[in-house]
Write an enzyme that holds these catalytic residues in place. Structure first.
Site: not given
Length: 545
Positions: A206, A212, A267-268, A353, A384, A512
Site C-alpha cells: 500500500k 520485506e 491487509g488480511r 491477527e 496420518h 518490525k
C-alpha cells in the site's frame, strides 16, 4: 470480573456448561433423531452441519443471547455503513464494499466508495485482458507467461490461497507464483525457473515501503535489468498495487500499471481489492467477479438472516462457546480438498491477527480468553499425522471439516474414499469407542484374559469431540467467495462479543520496529552491547562467523 464475564448472558452460559458437561453427543443423537435437521443451515449450495457439537437448542439460545447483549446487530450495521469501527486507527472497515454491486451506495467520510471500487475493477479488467490475450507484451515483444506476486501477509496469503484453490479455472497459458519471505531463497528459487522476457512482477504494498516486499522487489528488478540489459524493461514487466505513485514511478513502473486501494481495506481482508490482481490474471476477470459475487452472497446472508439461521453468527458463537466455557486453546481447519491446502494458513492470519488481542476497545486488559490457535492440514494427510491427538489426546480441539460433493478430478473411487474418510472422522470424533465396545471387538479378534485387559485402555476413544462440517457442491469461484466471507464474518462476530478491535495489528508492527533498529547493527559488523544478554550474544555470534 469484567463487564462481559459478570454479565447475565455470560453467567447463564457458565451455569449451562456445568449442566451440559454431563451429556454426550452420542446420547443426544440417540435421544433426538431430528438433530441433524435442527442444526444445519444451507446457502447457495453450501451446507453447514453443526449438529456434532456439544450443544442443545438451549445452548444456541443462550449463545445468541450473549451475541445480542454485545449489540452485534448494531456493530454489523456500523461496519456495513462505513463507520470508523477500527477505532485505534480511526478507519472504516469496508472489505464488504469491495464486492458490492455497481449500483450500491456505501458512504464513509461523506463519500460513496462504490464508484471508486468499480473504477479499479474496470482498470483490472482492461489490464488483465491485455496480458492474457497478448496485446500487452514484455520488453522484447514476447507474451508474458509467468506472474510473480511480491508481497507479504495479506498481500500474499490471500492471492496464493485463492489461486491454488481455483487452479481448475486458471489459465493454461499463464502461471501464478508468489514470493513473500525476505529470505532470498524464496526469490532465488522462484527466479531459477523463469524467463525474464516472459515474466511479469506485481509488487503489492500500500505504501510501497514494506521492508520485506521492497527488498524482494528491488532484487527482482536487478535480475530483470541484468538479463534484459535495459532499465526501460521495468515499465513492461512490473505492475504495482499501491497508493504511493511517486515511489512506484521512481521504481520505473508505468503509472497505468499501478492499481489503487484504500485505507479502509485491511491487509488480511484485501484479496477482493486490487491485491487480487494476480488472481484476476490467473483465473480471468469473469471468474474473479464470481469470487466477489460469492462473498457478496454471504455478506447479504450475514446482514439479513436472523441469528438462529445465520452461518457466521452460529460458527462465531460456537467458537466463543469452546474458547471461553470449555477452555479450548486451538481450533483445527481440516479441508478434504487438496485445492484448499493453503486455506488453514490463510485462516491463521485472518483469525489470529484479527482477534489475537489482550486489550479491549476501551484499552483495558481482558480477563477472558480471546482467539484460539488456528491450525490444520488437508485430509487425508492429517489423519496420518495429528488426528491421534484430537482423538485420544488430553486437549479439546474443536474442528471444521470442509469437503466438496463433486470433485474437479473424478478418478476411479478416489473421491468416494476421500469423503468416506471425512464423514467417518466426524462420526468417530463424536461417537468415540467405549470400553465395552472395545472389549467385544478384541474378544472377536481372539484376545482374552489378561492380554485383552492390558490392551483395552489403548483402544478406548472418549469421543464427544465437537466438529462442524461444511459441504459444498464443487469448489468454484462463487463457493470459495462464500467460504472466505463466512470466516471473515465469523471473526467479526467473535471480536464484537469479546469487545476487541478485530481490525488493527499492533503486535505485527512492534517486531518490525525492532528489526529496523537491528538491521544497521548487522550491517555495521561491529560488536554490540546495547541489547539484553541473549540478543547481544546472538548478534555477536553472527558477526564473528
Amino acid at each position: 470480573m469484567s463487564n462481559l464475564t459478570d454479565s447475565p448472558a455470560w453467567q447463564a452460559l457458565s451455569a449451562h456448561q456445568s449442566a451440559i458437561g454431563k451429556l454426550t453427543m452420542r446420547g443426544m443423537f440417540q435421544a433426538d433423531p431430528s438433530r441433524f435437521d435442527k442444526f444445519t443451515l444451507q446457502l447457495d449450495g453450501l451446507l453447514l452441519d453443526y449438529s456434532k457439537n456439544l450443544i442443545t437448542e438451549e445452548t444456541i439460545g443462550l449463545l445468541l443471547n450473549l451475541a445480542g447483549q454485545s449489540k452485534l446487530d448494531d456493530w454489523t450495521a456500523r461496519m456495513f455503513d462505513g463507520e470508523l469501527i477500527n477505532t485505534s486507527e480511526h478507519r472504516a472497515v469496508l472489505h464488504t464494499a469491495l464486492r458490492a454491486p455497481r449500483e450500491t451506495a456505501i458512504h464513509t467520510g461523506g463519500k460513496d466508495v462504490v464508484p471508486d471500487v468499480h473504477r479499479v475493477l474496470d482498470h483490472m479488467r482492461r489490464y488483465t485482458e491485455a496480458v492474457r490475450n497478448g496485446s500487452l507484451r514484455g520488453h522484447t515483444g514476447k507474451q508474458l507467461r509467468d506472474v510473480v506476486n511480491i508481497g507479504i501477509g495479506g498481500s500474499a496469503l490471500g492471492p496464493l490461497m485463492v489461486c491454488e484453490a481455483l487452479r481448475p479455472y486458471g489459465s493454461s497459458q499463464l502461471n501464478a507464483r508468489f514470493v513473500s519471505n525476505v529470505d532470498a531463497t524464496d526469490l532465488v528459487e522462484t527466479l531459477k525457473h523463469l524467463d525474464p522476457e516472459t515474466t511479469l512482477f506485481i509488487v503489492s504494498s500500500k505504501t510501497f515501503t514494506t521492508q520485506e516486499t521492497l527488498a524482494n522487489a528491488h532484487s527482482a528488478r536487478d535480475w530483470l535489468i541484468k538479463h534484459l540489459g535495459a532499465e526501460e524493461a521495468v515499465a513492461k514487466h512490473f505492475a504495482a498495487v499501491s497508493t504511493n505513485l511517486d515511489a512506484t514511478s521512481k521504481f520505473g513502473i508505468n503509472p497505468d500499471h499501478v492499481f489503487e486501494f484504500w485505507d479502509w481495506v485491511g491487509g488480511r481482508y484485501s484479496l477482493w481489492s486490487a491485491i487480487g490482481l494476480p488472481i484476476a490474471l490467473y483465473i480471468g476477470m469473469d471468474n474473479f467477479e464470481q469470487l466477489l459475487g460469492g462473498a457478496h452472497t454471504m455478506d447479504r446472508h450475514f446482514r439479513e438472516m436472523p441469528p438462529e439461521r445465520n452461518m457466521p453468527i452460529i460458527l462465531g458463537m460456537l467458537g466463543v462457546w469452546y474458547a471461553n466455557f470449555f477452555g479450548a486453546g486451538s481450533h483445527a481447519i481440516l479441508p478434504y480438498d487438496q485445492y484448499l491446502q493453503h486455506f488453514p494458513a490463510y485462516l491463521q492470519q485472518l483469525e489470529m491477527e484479527s482477534n489475537g488481542k489482550r486489550v479491549d476497545r476501551d484499552g483495558k486488559e481482558v480477563d477472558y480468553a480471546t482467539q484460539t490457535i488456528i491450525w490444520g492440514e488437508p485430509g487425508t494427510n492429517g489423519q496420518h499425522s495429528f488426528y491421534q491427538l484430537i482423538h485420544q489426546g488430553t486437549r479439546l480441539v474443536p474442528a471444521d471439516f470442509l469437503a466438496p460433493i463433486n470433485s474437479h478430478n473424478p478418478t476411479g473411487e478416489h473421491h468416494q474414499m476421500l469423503l468416506s474418510n471425512c464423514f467417518a472422522q466426524t462420526e468417530a470424533l463424536m461417537l468415540g469407542k467405549n470400553g465395552e465396545e472395545v472389549r467385544a471387538e478384541l474378544s472377536a479378534q481372539g484376545h482374552d484374559g489378561a492380554a485383552l485387559e492390558a490392551l483395552l485402555p489403548y483402544k478406548v476413544f472418549p469421543g464427544n469431540h465437537p466438529t462442524s462440517t461444511l459441504l459444498f457442491d464443487k469448489l468454484d469461484p462463487h463457493t470459495l467467495g462464500m467460504l472466505v466471507a463466512l470466516y471473515e464474518h465469523k471473526v467479526f462476530v467473535q471480536g464484537v462479543v469479546w469487545n476487541i478491535n478485530s481490525f488493527d495489528q499492533w503486535g505485527v508492527e512492534f517486531g518490525k520496529q525492532l528489526a529496523g533498529k537491528l538491521l544497521p547493527e548487522l550491517q555495521a559488523r561491529q560488536r554490540v552491547s546495547s541489547h539484553d544478554a541473549s540478543t547481544n550474544g546472538l548478534i555477536n555470534h553472527y558477526l564473528a562467523h
